[in-house]
Design an enzyme around this catalytic site. Sequence first.
Site, short mmCIF file in Angstrom:
data_model
loop_
_atom_site.label_atom_id
_atom_site.label_comp_id
_atom_site.label_asym_id
_atom_site.label_seq_id
_atom_site.Cartn_x
_atom_site.Cartn_y
_atom_site.Cartn_z
N VAL A 36 -25.95 35.17 -6.13
CA VAL A 36 -25.16 35.98 -5.90
C VAL A 36 -24.96 37.51 -6.54
CG1 VAL A 36 -22.46 36.27 -5.40
CG2 VAL A 36 -23.79 34.18 -4.85
N ASP A 95 -16.80 34.47 -3.72
CA ASP A 95 -16.46 33.07 -3.02
C ASP A 95 -14.82 32.71 -3.30
OD1 ASP A 95 -18.51 32.79 -1.49
OD2 ASP A 95 -19.64 31.70 -3.20
#
Lengths: 310, 310
Positions: B45, B136
């Site tokens: 990520v 997230d």
Amino acid sequence: MSTSAGPSTTSSSSSKYPTIVPGGGLILAWQLKGKKVLLVGGGMVAAGRLVNVKDADAHLTVISPRSGLSGEMKHRIDTEKVVDVYHDRSFGGEEDLYDAEGKLYDMVLTAIDDSDLSRSICVMARKLRIPVNVADVPPECDFYFGSLIRRGPLQVMVSTGGKGPKIANQVRTLVERSLPENVGEAISRVGVLRGKLRERVPEQKESGRRMRWMIDVCERWSWDQLAEMTDRDMELILAGWEKGKAPSYVEVKGVTKAYAPTWHSLAKRFFATCPVVGYISPWSAGLLGFAAGAAASLGMVAARRPEALR
Amino acid sequence: MSTSAGPSTTSSSSSKYPTIVPGGGLILAWQLKGKKVLLVGGGMVAAGRLVNVKDADAHLTVISPRSGLSGEMKHRIDTEKVVDVYHDRSFGGEEDLYDAEGKLYDMVLTAIDDSDLSRSICVMARKLRIPVNVADVPPECDFYFGSLIRRGPLQVMVSTGGKGPKIANQVRTLVERSLPENVGEAISRVGVLRGKLRERVPEQKESGRRMRWMIDVCERWSWDQLAEMTDRDMELILAGWEKGKAPSYVEVKGVTKAYAPTWHSLAKRFFATCPVVGYISPWSAGLLGFAAGAAASLGMVAARRPEALR
């Protein structure tokens, strides 16, 4: 331990990772729900900014003398009442960057003709670490607005990094044409289904399976079908969860209803199953059609009068 | 004088002004040139975030133990050297939100598994008024990243407001397909032409005429033609400025060169002049082709053996 290294200006495209292409902006969806935005100005540009920030659920304060309000601004303030706090006066100074409770605004936008005042608002905002945008003055902007397409929950932004407003507009038109008519409704319905699935299967450990199941639905249902998915349909779809399989449109609606649509959608469904012709250009389609037409008519002639083709 | 008014939740669509559709984000192109970004984390990520911020010309500091670096992160740091400052260690505390010169970072991104540490970085960043994104964890994000399409200077972002990653991806594919193959190059060349025009006619009072002239070029030249516009072509185009008229591709390239391209582009040009068939679907094209094929072959048969069709 720290390493300092100058960034290389050329990045090899032979790598297996995406190539870095400098020169863009960082395109973001800024979250304004529960945030306070100050807009200084009341003209046409200000009215555009107002729509941008109210679309994003901001709490909005506008500072502008009533005499300077455009028709749209008057409508937003007086009729729609979407402006949360309106001050009928000019910008007064640094104290205007704090709201009634003495809290700093979360974002400041100016759209006024007075470039000296704009510049000083920009300097004050930056000193106080408030993100700021001065309309039409790029160096006084921490962020730019782009050309935005909105279809319900869908937002598509087109930015050409200031290479030309006309060409940005042409790209925007292409992109708009590519969106299915009911794309907004389809995405909304998928959002509702996703919420219901999460209610039914709330466990964190099921998140991977939930995601795969949603992918399954989106792959089996077309845009049109998703857009017309009713709450009752969703119950039937969700009933398939235990079987670990998302029911298709036909399974939910029944064959009669599902195949009621035109020959056009039938053909579309047929071609969708065939990857080679799934995406066919008008040119190839025309050529294929021409060949098929010639073959069909020659075949008919040959069947009736074989000697004609000798 | 100030007016306080609660925002109305329903906005009438009968108004002549665009309807406000709440629930979106504020889609922005954040300007990172000359700004310092701190990225905490070194996994997959984090590698995605790195590409986002380096595409936007940020000065990037990464904090992550070397043992936690993904293959891509290692490649970006060691081979491409696009990370400006790399610290081979874990995040240490509030002092890490200041750069080597003691200045606060302009943006903080975290992409680590430790959710307690993430939360505390978010709290510290917000206290110091640094925009922050915790991967997230939506409530710990001042902004979200979306699905971005990049073609040279063109950036298109697709956001569905979190209604579903799969359906966002499907929209992205539609949008990608709608972009002409050479759209990036065409926009770059238009940007160069615009710069040359501004050099040639720098006066502020001519800005309206400059804009209309650029619109004229973009309307008369196709995407393919804009993409292959050479510097010499631009000189010829700019020579048309005094006449107040942008020369067409044919006028610049000469008829022979202009019409040298394939039958495909000729046909495209023909159809572009005819608004009815300017945008034709594969289905109509196939039907038209079928009819044309049948007519052509029957015509040939009729010419050779008229009795065959009786």
